[in-house]
Every structure is written in C-alpha cells, then in structure tokens.
Design an enzyme around this catalytic site. Structure first.
Site, mmCIF file in Angstrom:
data_model
loop_
_atom_site.group_PDB
_atom_site.id
_atom_site.type_symbol
_atom_site.label_atom_id
_atom_site.label_comp_id
_atom_site.label_asym_id
_atom_site.label_seq_id
_atom_site.Cartn_x
_atom_site.Cartn_y
_atom_site.Cartn_z
ATOM 1 N N HIS A 1 0.839 -1.202 0.000
ATOM 2 C CA HIS A 1 0.000 0.000 0.000
ATOM 3 C C HIS A 1 0.877 1.257 0.000
ATOM 4 O O HIS A 1 0.661 2.191 -0.782
ATOM 5 C CB HIS A 1 -0.896 -0.046 1.247
ATOM 6 C CG HIS A 1 -1.824 1.118 1.399
ATOM 7 N ND1 HIS A 1 -3.182 0.976 1.411
ATOM 8 C CD2 HIS A 1 -1.592 2.446 1.558
ATOM 9 C CE1 HIS A 1 -3.752 2.168 1.575
ATOM 10 N NE2 HIS A 1 -2.795 3.085 1.670
ATOM 11 N N GLU A 2 1.880 1.272 0.873
ATOM 12 C CA GLU A 2 2.768 2.426 0.959
ATOM 13 C C GLU A 2 3.612 2.586 -0.299
ATOM 14 O O GLU A 2 3.867 3.706 -0.764
ATOM 15 C CB GLU A 2 3.683 2.300 2.178
ATOM 16 C CG GLU A 2 2.954 2.285 3.505
ATOM 17 C CD GLU A 2 2.151 3.549 3.730
ATOM 18 O OE1 GLU A 2 2.552 4.605 3.214
ATOM 19 O OE2 GLU A 2 1.119 3.470 4.400
ATOM 20 N N HIS B 1 1.873 4.549 -2.958
ATOM 21 C CA HIS B 1 2.025 5.997 -2.785
ATOM 22 C C HIS B 1 3.411 6.451 -3.231
ATOM 23 O O HIS B 1 3.560 7.490 -3.883
ATOM 24 C CB HIS B 1 1.826 6.380 -1.314
ATOM 25 C CG HIS B 1 0.422 6.250 -0.828
ATOM 26 N ND1 HIS B 1 -0.633 6.923 -1.394
ATOM 27 C CD2 HIS B 1 -0.098 5.519 0.187
ATOM 28 C CE1 HIS B 1 -1.742 6.625 -0.740
ATOM 29 N NE2 HIS B 1 -1.452 5.772 0.221
#
Length: 488
Positions: free
Chosen positions: A171-172, A175
């Site tokens: 998920h990170e 980004h």
C-alpha cells in the site's frame, strides 16, 4: 512535508517543524562596554525582519565585491543599516550562551529493512508491539477454528501479522511510486503502530495529482484483497492456508475501506481535499474542509465503534461484548480517534505553514555584514561593524573575495581583554559551496538549501556574486516559528 499515515493515507505533518526549531538562547544582559569591544549576539527580543521591507534599498559608499577593504571599510552590499533586524549593535556577553541553533534530527525510523525504489523502509519499534497483539488475538481465533494446532497456532498467527504488514508495505509503495512518478521526493517509508507512513517531502502541484497520489494506496489494497480471494478459491476451507488467505483478504478490504473515509489524514481525506481544491481553486480551502471532516470522523469513531460492538452490528452478541472486550473496544476506539484527530490538526498546521513559507526570504532575513581581512583584530572588526550598523563579519582576501564567516558564538566566547589580540581568522568558519546562499531564495527552496548544509551562518550573495550579507540560521528559525504562529 507530505506523509502517508495510518495504513497508507497521505497526510501533512510528519515533521513537526515548529516544535523542533528552537531559536538560539539569548545572551546575558549587556554590561557597559566600549563599542569597539562588543561581540554580536542573537537577541530574542528583536527577531530578524520578515515583512518584505528589509534588504531592498541600496546604500552609498559600499565597496564593490572585488574592492579591497580599507581600515574604515563600509559594509558589503546588503540590508540597510536601519532595517528592523539591524537596530541593535553588537551586544556584550561574558559567557558563550549563543549556541548553534537546534535542527530536527534526521529520523532513523527504527530497523532498516531495505531500499525499494531507492526509498528506505523502516520498521518502527511499535510494530513489534502490534505484531505481538495480532499474534495473540489471531491465535485465539485460530484456537476456535483449528483447535488441533495447539501452540503452533501462534506461529501461524505471527506469519499472518508479517503477511498483513507486507500488504501494508505494498500500500505504501503504491504511494511512493506515484510520488516518484510525479517527481516528488520520498524521504522514507515506516511501518509502525496502526499501519504505515510514506513521508513525501513536497506537495502535489495539481489537485489531479493529489487525487491520484491518495487513491493508489486504497486501490492496491483492493487489488490485494481480490488476489487473496482468487487464491482462496481452490483452497479447502477450515485449513491453515484457507484461514490465512481469508484473513488477509478481509484485512486488506478493511484497510482499503478505512482509508477511503473522506477525512484527513486518511487517503479519502486527501481525495476530498483534491476535489474541493479543484472546485474552489484554493488548496487551503480543500485542507480545511477535509480536516474538519476528519475531526468529525474521529468523534464518530470514538462514540460509534463501541456502540456498534455493543449492538452486535459487528457480528457479536451483546452478551459477548461485556467486561474486558468492552474495555478493549473502547480503548481501540480512543486510539483510532486520537490518531485521526491529531492527523487532521497536523494537516491544517502544515497547510498554514506552506501558506506562509514564501514569506521566508533570504533577502529579508539577511544581516548586514562588514568585510574584514583575516589578520584584523577582533576589537577593530567589531568597531567597524558597530560604526556601520552591521551585525556580521565576513573574512575576505586582499581582493575582497569572501573566504570565511566569523562565527557569532565564537565572538561571544572571547573575553574583552583578549579581543585586541585575537585575529578574526581564528574565529571564522571556512566557506563551503553549500554555505553560499542566493539572495533570491525563499520558502521551501531556502529551507532545502539550509538543510543540505547545516551551519550557523551562511553568506548571502547576489546573482553577480557580490556579497549581500550574512544569514543566521537562528534568524531563519525565529521567522519560521513566527510564520507558524501567524493565522491564515
């Protein structure tokens, strides 16, 4: 600096600049001293100007950058002597209280796990606490589903905790990749209590990029949930692989849904901010709207989560939700609410900071300086500076080229009776390329230059290379804190 917080939601406010930037300590009260023996000292009662007026006028009889200084040398080109920041002369202090300004430490972030895409990934110490909690809770669930595992259920639970945080890392990384694609530097990724943080150092330039940067995290969590669902289909229910895959699928769905809530500091809050920014044309309006929605979410979580548990809406009966479970749910709700509320407040504060950052201009904050040769006695150099209304000394060669800066803290440490016998060269710091600052720098560009080369003083030069003056890091810090305190 932008961040992605919680389980990947971008937010503002990782660095806490206002708290970490503490100005230099003020010197002791001055005693009557001859003007030619008074050292410079940072006066907290007279902060450097940041109103845009200083440094714009020209003075007569200033030597050109290449002219050799005479015994009565005028200050180099720079702020006028009557600018607000230069009203004081060099003040005397018997003790060296002027210390280099404090700077925020570069956070290590915990245990370094690797550098995907060149971005360091850290595991914070709090992660181990969460991993232990997940292992204990998930192990209790496994005991009901797979009682035959015995004590081995905790090994399975630990594997689940690691796999879940691997999903958070993906998920990170979503980004991070989006930020790098938009040429936004990413400082680090940190896995910590309640998820992960991607520290993005600059804000997206457009609302469209802001929306994409926020949305890719929940999108990847939804993709992972779908992959785990597909992998679950051929697996027999009631087995260890089946339980693990089902748990990872559900946890990623929860991560995606939670981060899509429309309030800062969650990803959904950044998406809402982008929408309001697009409609109003004002990023600050988007931040205010998303931050207040975030605060409303915090209150809703604090009150609503325990009520949902008590009502049985989350799959438990009222009889099961008593005693220790009730306390645990209330504690979890309080922690989540505090994280969301604090993140929303940090986002507002960082947005206000960005709004005022352009006011930090090197030209406005620069101290007037006097050029002196290296063998000039300190007492004579101070006399010239006081006569010219200057607050800084630049050591130059016979042709007037700058060589070093006389450190303010070093001057304070020289006793009065020694100043006629101490040459300024012994108190100076050699100039490096990073200590030469353009007078045109302002805002984040100025702060980036100062962070790249930590020092107490910097030489400010015009585009032509002519000396404009000296910039004190303490003056920048005071102006920084003052900008943070000013209302939007």
């Amino acid at each position: 600096m932008d961040e992605s917080g919680g389980s990947g939601q971008p937010r503002s406010g990782t660095d806490e600049p206002a708290e970490h930037h503490a100005g230099s300590a003020a010197p002791a009260a001055p005693s009557p001293t001859p003007a030619d023996q008074q050292p410079p000292a940072a006066d907290e009662d007279h902060p450097a100007p940041d109103d845009g007026t200083a440094g714009s006028d020209e003075r007569e009889n200033r030597p050109a950058a290449g002219d050799a200084p005479t015994p009565e040398t005028s200050p180099a080109k720079g702020p006028p002597a009557n600018s607000p920041g230069d009203e004081r002369t060099f003040a005397h202090s018997g003790t060296a209280k002027n210390r280099p300004p404090k700077r925020p430490r570069e956070p290590g972030g915990g245990l370094l796990m690797g550098r995907p895409f060149g971005v360091p990934v850290y595991v914070a110490p709090s992660w181990f606490l969460v991993a232990a909690l997940i292992t204990w809770v998930f192990g209790g669930q496994l005991d009901r589903v797979l009682p035959e595992l015995g004590a081995a259920r905790y090994l399975v639970s630990l594997f689940f905790a690691v796999a879940f945080y691997a999903s958070v890392l993906v998920h990170e990384l979503a980004h991070t990749v989006a930020a790098l694609r938009f040429k936004l530097p990413v400082r680090r990724i940190q896995l910590q209590f309640f998820g992960g943080v991607s520290e993005i150092e600059k804000e997206a330039e457009t609302p469209g990029r802001e929306f994409v940067l926020a949305f890719v995290g929940p999108l990847l969590s939804l993709v992972l949930a779908g992959l785990f669902y597909v992998a679950l289909q051929p697996v027999q229910p009631g087995t260890v692989p089946g339980v693990l895959l089902a748990g990872l699928m559900i946890s990623n769905l929860i991560v995606a849904a939670f981060n899509l809530l429309p309030g800062l500091p969650l990803d959904g809050g950044r998406m809402l901010r982008a929408v309001v920014w697009k409609i109003t044309g004002k990023p600050m309006s988007g931040t205010i709207a998303a931050a207040w929605v975030g605060r409303a979410l915090a209150v809703s979580v604090l009150i609503g989560l325990p009520l949902l548990t008590q009502s049985g809406a989350l799959g438990t009966t009222a009889e099961d939700s008593v005693g220790m479970d009730t306390v645990t749910d209330a504690l979890l709700a309080a922690i989540l609410a505090a994280i969301i509320w604090t993140g929303a407040g940090n986002s507002l504060r960082m947005a206000r900071l960005r709004e005022h950052l352009p006011e930090l201009r090197a030209r406005n904050l620069t101290r007037r300086a006097v050029p002196v040769e290296s063998d000039t006695p300190l007492s004579e150099a101070l006399r010239r500076a006081n006569a010219a209304g200057a607050r800084a000394l630049v050591v130059v060669d016979p042709e007037g080229n700058p060589l070093s800066l006389v450190r303010e803290a070093a001057i304070v440490g020289v006793p009065e009776h020694r100043r006629p016998w101490v040459a300024v060269s012994g108190l100076a710091q050699d100039l490096t390329e990073g200590m030469r600052v353009s007078a045109e720098l302002a805002g984040e560009d100025l702060l980036d230059v100062l962070r790249a080369t930590p020092a107490t003083e910097y030489l400010v030069v015009e585009e032509t290379g002519e000396i404009y003056g000296v910039l004190s890091a303490a003056d920048v810090e005071r102006a920084f804190v003052k900008a943070m305190a000013r209302p939007s």
